[in-house]
Design a protein around this motif. Sequence first.
Motif, PDB file in Angstrom:
ATOM      1  N   MET A   1      11.399  -4.999  14.517  1.00 37.33           N
ATOM      2  CA  MET A   1      10.731  -3.710  14.633  1.00 37.33           C
ATOM      3  C   MET A   1      11.696  -2.552  14.380  1.00 37.33           C
ATOM      4  SD  MET A   1       7.720  -2.615  15.066  1.00 37.33           S
ATOM      5  CE  MET A   1       7.070  -0.959  15.045  1.00 37.33           C
ATOM      6  N   ILE A   2      12.905  -2.675  14.860  1.00 33.96           N
ATOM      7  CA  ILE A   2      13.883  -1.601  14.671  1.00 33.96           C
ATOM      8  C   ILE A   2      14.204  -1.416  13.189  1.00 33.96           C
ATOM      9  CG2 ILE A   2      16.279  -0.903  15.117  1.00 33.96           C
ATOM     10  CD1 ILE A   2      15.997  -2.093  17.895  1.00 33.96           C
ATOM     11  N   GLU A   3      14.275  -2.521  12.453  1.00 34.81           N
ATOM     12  CA  GLU A   3      14.513  -2.424  11.009  1.00 34.81           C
ATOM     13  C   GLU A   3      13.368  -1.677  10.329  1.00 34.81           C
ATOM     14  OE1 GLU A   3      15.195  -6.316   9.408  1.00 34.81           O
ATOM     15  OE2 GLU A   3      16.517  -6.891  11.052  1.00 34.81           O
ATOM     16  N   ALA A   4      12.144  -1.923  10.788  1.00 36.39           N
ATOM     17  CA  ALA A   4      10.996  -1.221  10.222  1.00 36.39           C
ATOM     18  C   ALA A   4      11.053   0.270  10.551  1.00 36.39           C
ATOM     19  CB  ALA A   4       9.699  -1.824  10.764  1.00 36.39           C
ATOM     20  N   ILE A   5      11.439   0.594  11.776  1.00 32.85           N
ATOM     21  CA  ILE A   5      11.537   1.993  12.192  1.00 32.85           C
ATOM     22  C   ILE A   5      12.508   2.758  11.284  1.00 32.85           C
ATOM     23  CG2 ILE A   5      12.370   3.529  14.022  1.00 32.85           C
ATOM     24  CD1 ILE A   5       9.653   2.359  14.643  1.00 32.85           C
ATOM     25  N   HIS A   6      13.561   2.109  10.858  1.00 37.23           N
ATOM     26  CA  HIS A   6      14.530   2.754   9.971  1.00 37.23           C
ATOM     27  C   HIS A   6      13.885   3.215   8.659  1.00 37.23           C
ATOM     28  CE1 HIS A   6      17.843   0.684  12.374  1.00 37.23           C
ATOM     29  NE2 HIS A   6      18.147   1.961  12.395  1.00 37.23           N
ATOM     30  N   LEU A   7      12.804   2.559   8.252  1.00 31.66           N
ATOM     31  CA  LEU A   7      12.151   2.897   6.988  1.00 31.66           C
ATOM     32  C   LEU A   7      11.060   3.951   7.150  1.00 31.66           C
ATOM     33  CD1 LEU A   7      11.783  -0.717   5.525  1.00 31.66           C
ATOM     34  CD2 LEU A   7      13.534   0.974   4.972  1.00 31.66           C
ATOM     35  N   TRP A   8      10.642   4.184   8.400  1.00 29.76           N
ATOM     36  CA  TRP A   8       9.544   5.114   8.639  1.00 29.76           C
ATOM     37  C   TRP A   8      10.080   6.458   9.124  1.00 29.76           C
ATOM     38  CZ3 TRP A   8       6.902   0.544  11.472  1.00 29.76           C
ATOM     39  CH2 TRP A   8       6.202  -0.233  10.533  1.00 29.76           C
ATOM     40  N   LYS A   9      10.664   7.194   8.224  1.00 29.10           N
ATOM     41  CA  LYS A   9      11.272   8.483   8.570  1.00 29.10           C
ATOM     42  C   LYS A   9      10.246   9.519   9.020  1.00 29.10           C
ATOM     43  CE  LYS A   9      15.310   6.959   7.138  1.00 29.10           C
ATOM     44  NZ  LYS A   9      16.400   6.636   8.101  1.00 29.10           N
ATOM     45  N   ASP A  10       8.986   9.362   8.568  1.00 28.21           N
ATOM     46  CA  ASP A  10       7.951  10.355   8.883  1.00 28.21           C
ATOM     47  C   ASP A  10       7.086   9.965  10.077  1.00 28.21           C
ATOM     48  OD1 ASP A  10       8.742  11.900   6.688  1.00 28.21           O
ATOM     49  OD2 ASP A  10       7.418  10.806   5.323  1.00 28.21           O
ATOM     50  N   LEU A  11       7.442   8.880  10.770  1.00 26.50           N
ATOM     51  CA  LEU A  11       6.610   8.413  11.884  1.00 26.50           C
ATOM     52  C   LEU A  11       6.508   9.474  12.980  1.00 26.50           C
ATOM     53  CD1 LEU A  11       5.042   5.837  12.763  1.00 26.50           C
ATOM     54  CD2 LEU A  11       7.056   5.235  14.132  1.00 26.50           C
TER      55      LEU A  11
ATOM     56  N   ILE B   1      13.911   5.196  17.164  1.00 25.99           N
ATOM     57  CA  ILE B   1      12.904   6.215  16.859  1.00 25.99           C
ATOM     58  C   ILE B   1      13.544   7.599  16.857  1.00 25.99           C
ATOM     59  CG2 ILE B   1      10.819   7.353  17.712  1.00 25.99           C
ATOM     60  CD1 ILE B   1       9.894   4.639  18.763  1.00 25.99           C
ATOM     61  N   ALA B   2      14.347   7.873  17.875  1.00 25.43           N
ATOM     62  CA  ALA B   2      14.991   9.181  17.991  1.00 25.43           C
ATOM     63  C   ALA B   2      15.918   9.458  16.818  1.00 25.43           C
ATOM     64  CB  ALA B   2      15.764   9.263  19.300  1.00 25.43           C
ATOM     65  N   THR B   3      16.598   8.428  16.343  1.00 29.83           N
ATOM     66  CA  THR B   3      17.566   8.578  15.256  1.00 29.83           C
ATOM     67  C   THR B   3      16.902   8.748  13.896  1.00 29.83           C
ATOM     68  OG1 THR B   3      19.165   7.230  16.468  1.00 29.83           O
ATOM     69  CG2 THR B   3      19.552   7.523  14.114  1.00 29.83           C
ATOM     70  N   ASN B   4      15.805   8.029  13.687  1.00 28.32           N
ATOM     71  CA  ASN B   4      15.209   7.972  12.344  1.00 28.32           C
ATOM     72  C   ASN B   4      13.941   8.787  12.165  1.00 28.32           C
ATOM     73  OD1 ASN B   4      16.853   5.687  10.891  1.00 28.32           O
ATOM     74  ND2 ASN B   4      16.454   4.913  12.951  1.00 28.32           N
ATOM     75  N   CYS B   5      13.220   9.047  13.227  1.00 26.59           N
ATOM     76  CA  CYS B   5      11.906   9.696  13.112  1.00 26.59           C
ATOM     77  C   CYS B   5      11.967  11.085  13.727  1.00 26.59           C
ATOM     78  CB  CYS B   5      10.832   8.842  13.787  1.00 26.59           C
ATOM     79  SG  CYS B   5      10.881   7.089  13.315  1.00 26.59           S
ATOM     80  N   ARG B   6      12.372  12.029  12.933  1.00 22.44           N
ATOM     81  CA  ARG B   6      12.643  13.380  13.439  1.00 22.44           C
ATOM     82  C   ARG B   6      11.401  14.110  13.936  1.00 22.44           C
ATOM     83  NH1 ARG B   6      17.907  13.384  14.637  1.00 22.44           N
ATOM     84  NH2 ARG B   6      19.207  12.715  12.885  1.00 22.44           N
ATOM     85  N   ASN B   7      10.235  13.740  13.447  1.00 19.77           N
ATOM     86  CA  ASN B   7       9.001  14.425  13.836  1.00 19.77           C
ATOM     87  C   ASN B   7       8.185  13.647  14.863  1.00 19.77           C
ATOM     88  OD1 ASN B   7       9.447  16.591  11.999  1.00 19.77           O
ATOM     89  ND2 ASN B   7       8.681  15.317  10.323  1.00 19.77           N
ATOM     90  N   PHE B   8       8.794  12.630  15.470  1.00 24.70           N
ATOM     91  CA  PHE B   8       8.062  11.798  16.416  1.00 24.70           C
ATOM     92  C   PHE B   8       7.648  12.611  17.645  1.00 24.70           C
ATOM     93  CE2 PHE B   8       7.376   8.591  19.661  1.00 24.70           C
ATOM     94  CZ  PHE B   8       6.673   7.624  18.958  1.00 24.70           C
ATOM     95  N   SER B   9       6.354  12.510  18.035  1.00 26.61           N
ATOM     96  CA  SER B   9       5.864  13.350  19.133  1.00 26.61           C
ATOM     97  C   SER B   9       4.871  12.658  20.059  1.00 26.61           C
ATOM     98  CB  SER B   9       5.207  14.614  18.568  1.00 26.61           C
ATOM     99  OG  SER B   9       4.104  14.277  17.727  1.00 26.61           O
TER     100      SER B   9
END
Length: 308
Positions: free
Chosen positions: A144-154, A172-180
């Motif tokens: 799952m973490i590998e997938a999160i790395h690819l989802w920058k817009d999550l 999530i915090a590192t890769n998904c800047r707009n996560f809310s």
Amino acid sequence: MEFREMEEGGTVTRRWEEMDIDILVKIFQSLTVFELTSGIAHVCSAWRLAACDPWLWKTLDLSMLESNFIKIPLEPYVYVHGHSDKTLTRILKISLSLSRGNITSLFFHFNLYVSEDHLTYTAQRCPRLRRLVLPAWNRVETVMIEAIHLWKDLESLTMPSIVNSPCLVQAIATNCRNFSELKIMGPFDMYFASSLATYLPTLKVLSLRCSKLYRDTLIFILDNLRCLDVLNISHCLLIIPSPPAPGRIVRRLDKTILEKASRLRKFLTCMRDNCIMCQRTRNDEGLMRWYKYEKGLWKEDEVRSLAL
């Protein structure tokens, strides 16, 4: 293949590939993903062009597709029949080919046990993903973490309780800047809450509905997630620990909790004894057995943006 069209002066016979693409897209919008992947893209070039239109693929909704599985005592605690995996593989390959990377929302059923290969394949072909509903992680937690790395817009994630929450939340915090937005389907403990406070202190929306939640964990959330705007604890099994006893169920929120929650724009609660969902959460001891209840009930949420 031909169809007839009325024109001034009489009826004109035309071939299907001559139909206006916009009309085809409008027709295809009424089809389910199972119908879209049943072979219509192979009818002719015009149908394939319409079947690849981005408007059809903003959302890939597989929330009606369930795995044929049995529970087992060892990890990953489920055995999925090979036919179920093959069916999902076929649907994903066709859908992700037709979508051409335009999927922004992806929904999986509560009992759809995606494999590591399924998740990796999907993550690589959905680079624009913003919302993911994936309640069953038994077979994918390690990738799952590998997938999160690819989802920058999550931006939004619906997930189960997991043991190794800090690594995931940090990813999530590192890769998904707009996560809310985050929805947890399952018991929510202090360990998970601490992970959110450490790595996602700017989280805006959190739903823990129908979950097991300890009072001190709830207070910790209210004290430490200072940017939280919406908190949903409707139908939660709220408990005050009293070792060595199992704990006392809270049936009314006290003044301390209400004061701390007053800063929220929305604090969604329901703890009524006559509420059917509250009764079900208590009967299931905070770990909902959704298969026992109405079909699709697991999709509901008092937070509109998290409901399906």
